[in-house]
Scaffold this motif. Structure first.
Motif, short mmCIF file in Angstrom:
data_model
loop_
_atom_site.label_atom_id
_atom_site.label_comp_id
_atom_site.label_asym_id
_atom_site.label_seq_id
_atom_site.Cartn_x
_atom_site.Cartn_y
_atom_site.Cartn_z
N MET A 1 -8.58 4.48 -2.69
CA MET A 1 -9.60 4.34 -1.69
C MET A 1 -9.13 5.06 -0.43
SD MET A 1 -10.92 0.91 0.23
CE MET A 1 -11.69 0.41 -1.28
N GLU A 2 -10.04 5.76 0.20
CA GLU A 2 -9.74 6.46 1.44
C GLU A 2 -9.91 5.50 2.62
OE1 GLU A 2 -10.87 10.75 2.61
OE2 GLU A 2 -12.41 9.45 3.47
N VAL A 3 -8.89 5.43 3.46
CA VAL A 3 -8.91 4.57 4.64
C VAL A 3 -8.69 5.45 5.86
CG1 VAL A 3 -7.83 2.61 5.79
CG2 VAL A 3 -7.95 2.65 3.30
N LYS A 4 -9.62 5.38 6.82
CA LYS A 4 -9.50 6.12 8.08
C LYS A 4 -9.21 5.11 9.18
CE LYS A 4 -12.76 9.72 6.76
NZ LYS A 4 -14.04 10.38 7.07
N ILE A 5 -8.18 5.40 9.98
CA ILE A 5 -7.75 4.47 11.01
C ILE A 5 -7.76 5.17 12.36
CG2 ILE A 5 -5.91 2.92 11.77
CD1 ILE A 5 -4.91 3.17 8.75
N GLY A 6 -8.52 4.62 13.28
CA GLY A 6 -8.53 5.13 14.64
C GLY A 6 -7.46 4.41 15.45
N VAL A 7 -6.68 5.16 16.22
CA VAL A 7 -5.59 4.60 17.00
C VAL A 7 -5.82 4.92 18.47
CG1 VAL A 7 -3.09 4.59 17.34
CG2 VAL A 7 -4.02 4.91 15.05
N HIS A 8 -5.63 3.92 19.35
CA HIS A 8 -5.78 4.11 20.79
C HIS A 8 -4.96 5.30 21.26
CE1 HIS A 8 -7.93 0.38 21.48
NE2 HIS A 8 -7.01 -0.29 20.81
N ASN A 9 -5.56 6.14 22.10
CA ASN A 9 -4.90 7.29 22.73
C ASN A 9 -4.37 8.31 21.73
OD1 ASN A 9 -5.40 6.23 25.31
ND2 ASN A 9 -3.55 4.98 25.17
N ALA A 10 -4.92 8.37 20.54
CA ALA A 10 -4.56 9.38 19.55
C ALA A 10 -5.75 10.32 19.40
CB ALA A 10 -4.20 8.76 18.22
N PRO A 11 -5.52 11.64 19.40
CA PRO A 11 -6.64 12.58 19.33
C PRO A 11 -7.36 12.61 17.99
CG PRO A 11 -4.56 13.75 19.27
CD PRO A 11 -4.24 12.31 19.52
N ARG A 12 -6.67 12.22 16.92
CA ARG A 12 -7.30 12.25 15.59
C ARG A 12 -7.07 10.93 14.87
NH1 ARG A 12 -5.29 17.50 12.50
NH2 ARG A 12 -3.58 16.05 12.24
N GLU A 13 -7.95 10.66 13.92
CA GLU A 13 -7.77 9.46 13.12
C GLU A 13 -6.73 9.72 12.03
OE1 GLU A 13 -11.76 8.90 11.85
OE2 GLU A 13 -11.68 10.46 10.36
N ILE A 14 -6.15 8.66 11.52
CA ILE A 14 -5.18 8.75 10.43
C ILE A 14 -5.93 8.47 9.14
CG2 ILE A 14 -3.11 7.72 9.43
CD1 ILE A 14 -2.33 6.97 12.35
N VAL A 15 -5.76 9.34 8.15
CA VAL A 15 -6.44 9.17 6.87
C VAL A 15 -5.38 8.94 5.79
CG1 VAL A 15 -7.97 10.23 5.17
CG2 VAL A 15 -8.30 10.70 7.60
N VAL A 16 -5.54 7.83 5.06
CA VAL A 16 -4.60 7.46 4.01
C VAL A 16 -5.39 7.16 2.74
CG1 VAL A 16 -2.76 5.86 3.38
CG2 VAL A 16 -3.13 6.41 5.77
N ASP A 17 -4.91 7.65 1.60
CA ASP A 17 -5.55 7.37 0.31
C ASP A 17 -4.69 6.36 -0.43
OD1 ASP A 17 -7.38 7.53 -1.73
OD2 ASP A 17 -6.51 9.32 -2.61
N VAL A 18 -5.15 5.12 -0.51
CA VAL A 18 -4.35 4.04 -1.09
C VAL A 18 -4.99 3.50 -2.37
CG1 VAL A 18 -3.41 3.34 1.13
CG2 VAL A 18 -5.49 2.29 0.33
N ASP A 19 -4.16 2.88 -3.18
CA ASP A 19 -4.64 2.22 -4.40
C ASP A 19 -4.76 0.73 -4.13
OD1 ASP A 19 -4.69 4.57 -5.91
OD2 ASP A 19 -2.58 4.39 -6.41
#
Length: 71
Positions: A1-19
Motif C-alpha cells: 500500500m502506498e502511504v504519503k506523509i506530510g511533515v511540518h516544514n518539509a517541502p515535499r511529502e514522504i512516500v512509502v510503499d508498505v505491506d
C-alpha cells in the motif's frame, strides 16, 4: 500500500510503499501522534522514522496499476 506523509516544514511529502493494511497503518499513526515515532519499513528494506509531533497528514491508498490501451 502506498502511504504519503506530510511533515511540518518539509517541502515535499514522504512516500512509502508498505505491506500493511489501512487499519495497521492507522494504528501506527495514531500511536505516533499520541507521543511517539512513526516507524514504517518497505519490502525493499528502506526504513522511515518520523516524529509523531511533526506529522501533518497521512494519505493511504493503493498505487494505480498501469493500463494498456485507451479507456
Amino acid at each position: 500500500m502506498e502511504v504519503k506523509i506530510g511533515v511540518h516544514n518539509a517541502p515535499r511529502e514522504i512516500v512509502v510503499d508498505v505491506d500493511a493494511t489501512q487499519e495497521e497503518i492507522e494504528a501506527l499513526v495514531t500511536k505516533a501522534i499520541a507521543g511517539g515515532v512513526l516507524d514504517l519499513s518497505e519490502a525493499k528494506g528502506r526504513r522511515v522514522l518520523i516524529a509523531g509531533e511533526r506529522i501533518s497528514y497521512v494519505e493511504m491508498g493503493r498505487q494505480a496499476q498501469g493500463t494498456v490501451g485507451f479507456r
